[in-house]
Scaffold this motif. Structure first.
Motif, mmCIF file in Angstrom:
data_model
loop_
_atom_site.group_PDB
_atom_site.id
_atom_site.type_symbol
_atom_site.label_atom_id
_atom_site.label_comp_id
_atom_site.label_asym_id
_atom_site.label_seq_id
_atom_site.Cartn_x
_atom_site.Cartn_y
_atom_site.Cartn_z
ATOM 1 N N TRP A 71 0.838 -1.216 0.000
ATOM 2 C CA TRP A 71 0.000 0.000 0.000
ATOM 3 C C TRP A 71 0.865 1.256 0.000
ATOM 4 O O TRP A 71 0.558 2.227 -0.691
ATOM 5 N N ARG A 72 1.930 1.245 0.765
ATOM 6 C CA ARG A 72 2.816 2.415 0.803
ATOM 7 C C ARG A 72 3.487 2.635 -0.561
ATOM 8 O O ARG A 72 3.639 3.752 -1.011
ATOM 9 N N ALA A 73 3.894 1.552 -1.179
ATOM 10 C CA ALA A 73 4.527 1.667 -2.494
ATOM 11 C C ALA A 73 3.523 2.177 -3.526
ATOM 12 O O ALA A 73 3.853 3.043 -4.340
ATOM 13 N N LEU A 74 2.314 1.648 -3.503
ATOM 14 C CA LEU A 74 1.286 2.117 -4.445
ATOM 15 C C LEU A 74 0.970 3.588 -4.236
ATOM 16 O O LEU A 74 0.662 4.308 -5.185
ATOM 17 N N ALA A 75 1.043 4.049 -2.997
ATOM 18 C CA ALA A 75 0.738 5.450 -2.700
ATOM 19 C C ALA A 75 1.753 6.403 -3.327
ATOM 20 O O ALA A 75 1.468 7.591 -3.499
ATOM 21 N N THR A 76 2.937 5.893 -3.699
ATOM 22 C CA THR A 76 3.951 6.767 -4.296
ATOM 23 C C THR A 76 3.760 6.935 -5.798
ATOM 24 O O THR A 76 4.406 7.782 -6.404
ATOM 25 N N THR A 132 1.915 2.574 -19.322
ATOM 26 C CA THR A 132 1.722 3.066 -17.960
ATOM 27 C C THR A 132 2.010 1.959 -16.952
ATOM 28 O O THR A 132 2.685 2.192 -15.944
ATOM 29 N N ALA A 133 1.508 0.755 -17.206
ATOM 30 C CA ALA A 133 1.754 -0.368 -16.301
ATOM 31 C C ALA A 133 3.248 -0.679 -16.237
ATOM 32 O O ALA A 133 3.792 -0.942 -15.157
ATOM 33 N N SER A 134 3.910 -0.641 -17.364
ATOM 34 C CA SER A 134 5.339 -0.928 -17.396
ATOM 35 C C SER A 134 6.124 0.094 -16.570
ATOM 36 O O SER A 134 6.997 -0.273 -15.781
ATOM 37 N N ARG A 135 5.792 1.377 -16.741
ATOM 38 C CA ARG A 135 6.472 2.427 -15.964
ATOM 39 C C ARG A 135 6.190 2.273 -14.472
ATOM 40 O O ARG A 135 7.086 2.438 -13.639
ATOM 41 N N ALA A 136 4.950 1.971 -14.134
ATOM 42 C CA ALA A 136 4.579 1.832 -12.720
ATOM 43 C C ALA A 136 5.316 0.657 -12.086
ATOM 44 O O ALA A 136 5.845 0.776 -10.972
ATOM 45 N N LEU A 137 5.346 -0.477 -12.770
ATOM 46 C CA LEU A 137 6.055 -1.634 -12.229
ATOM 47 C C LEU A 137 7.547 -1.375 -12.105
ATOM 48 O O LEU A 137 8.178 -1.785 -11.129
ATOM 49 N N ARG A 151 9.676 -1.565 -8.708
ATOM 50 C CA ARG A 151 10.854 -2.439 -8.606
ATOM 51 C C ARG A 151 12.090 -1.686 -8.117
ATOM 52 O O ARG A 151 12.986 -2.280 -7.527
ATOM 53 N N ARG A 152 12.145 -0.388 -8.371
ATOM 54 C CA ARG A 152 13.279 0.421 -7.920
ATOM 55 C C ARG A 152 13.193 0.738 -6.431
ATOM 56 O O ARG A 152 14.174 1.161 -5.835
ATOM 57 N N ASN A 155 12.285 -7.968 -2.906
ATOM 58 C CA ASN A 155 11.298 -6.908 -3.022
ATOM 59 C C ASN A 155 9.913 -7.541 -3.058
ATOM 60 O O ASN A 155 9.478 -8.067 -4.060
ATOM 61 N N HIS A 156 9.191 -7.489 -1.940
ATOM 62 C CA HIS A 156 7.883 -8.139 -1.830
ATOM 63 C C HIS A 156 6.847 -7.477 -2.722
ATOM 64 O O HIS A 156 5.912 -8.120 -3.149
ATOM 65 N N VAL A 157 6.996 -6.202 -3.001
ATOM 66 C CA VAL A 157 6.051 -5.510 -3.885
ATOM 67 C C VAL A 157 6.097 -6.147 -5.264
ATOM 68 O O VAL A 157 5.086 -6.473 -5.860
ATOM 69 N N ASP A 158 7.315 -6.381 -5.756
ATOM 70 C CA ASP A 158 7.490 -6.981 -7.082
ATOM 71 C C ASP A 158 6.911 -8.390 -7.119
ATOM 72 O O ASP A 158 6.252 -8.765 -8.090
ATOM 73 N N GLU A 159 7.114 -9.178 -6.067
ATOM 74 C CA GLU A 159 6.624 -10.544 -6.043
ATOM 75 C C GLU A 159 5.101 -10.601 -6.103
ATOM 76 O O GLU A 159 4.529 -11.467 -6.727
ATOM 77 N N ARG A 160 4.402 -9.657 -5.466
ATOM 78 C CA ARG A 160 2.945 -9.708 -5.431
ATOM 79 C C ARG A 160 2.324 -9.179 -6.707
ATOM 80 O O ARG A 160 1.224 -9.563 -7.064
ATOM 81 N N LEU A 161 2.974 -8.276 -7.398
ATOM 82 C CA LEU A 161 2.381 -7.686 -8.597
ATOM 83 C C LEU A 161 2.778 -8.390 -9.882
ATOM 84 O O LEU A 161 2.151 -8.190 -10.897
#
Length: 170
Positions: free
Chosen positions: A101-106, A142-147, A151-152, A163-169
């Motif tokens: 959620w924190r990562a998505l908020a950015t 847009t999806a590519s840029r967001a991912l 990942r960064r 990176n757990h964000v990358d694993e879930r998305l």
């Protein structure tokens, strides 16, 4: 289908969509209410559409994107992110969810909406493009840029370097 039947069948789903795009339960309820209010005003037109839920979902997403363009809109994590924090074992899942959620908020509003519609609503690029009123190639870009942006980001859980964000998305 009558309006009351639609609200009973899909109201909570709209609140969940509002929450996943905004990250705020109160804002999600507001978004769902605004979408339903606008749909009610022209219910005859909405009811006769090929897919009434798609129509109302588009209203909700457009309202969220419109909301983010206003000067008064701000969305930021409420607490500072501390990469050294420790998480009890039983809360790993909750912590990973919080990291996401924190990562998505950015992300920008559009990037966040695209990822939510793709990974949480399980919509294809063409449907997302229809909801946003853009081309499918713009959805993919847009999806590519967001991912790439996600990942960064460093992993904020205490589980090491993955990176757990990358694993879930992905």
């Amino acid at each position: 289908m009558e309006f009351e039947e639609y609200v009973s069948a899909r109201g909570q789903e709209l609140v969940r969509l509002g929450f996943t795009v905004s990250g705020d339960y109160q804002r999600a309820e507001d978004l769902a209410q605004i979408a339903l209010m606008q749909a009610f005003r022209s219910w005859r037109k909405v009811r006769n559409a090929d897919d009434p839920h798609h129509y109302v979902r588009r209203i909700l997403v457009n309202e969220y994107l419109s909301m983010t363009r206003r000067r008064s809109f701000t969305e930021a994590p409420t607490a500072d992110l501390d990469p050294q924090r420790t998480v009890p074992d039983h809360a790993t899942h909750v912590a990973n969810s919080d990291d996401l959620w924190r990562a998505l908020a950015t992300l920008s509003a559009r990037e966040r909406v695209v990822l939510v519609l793709r990974y949480y609503q399980d919509l294809d690029d063409q449907t997302i493009a229809d909801v946003l009123g853009i081309k499918p190639s713009s959805v993919r870009a847009t999806a590519s840029r967001a991912l790439a942006s996600l990942r960064r980001r460093p992993a904020y859980s205490g589980a090491g370097e993955s990176n757990h964000v990358d694993e879930r998305l992905s």
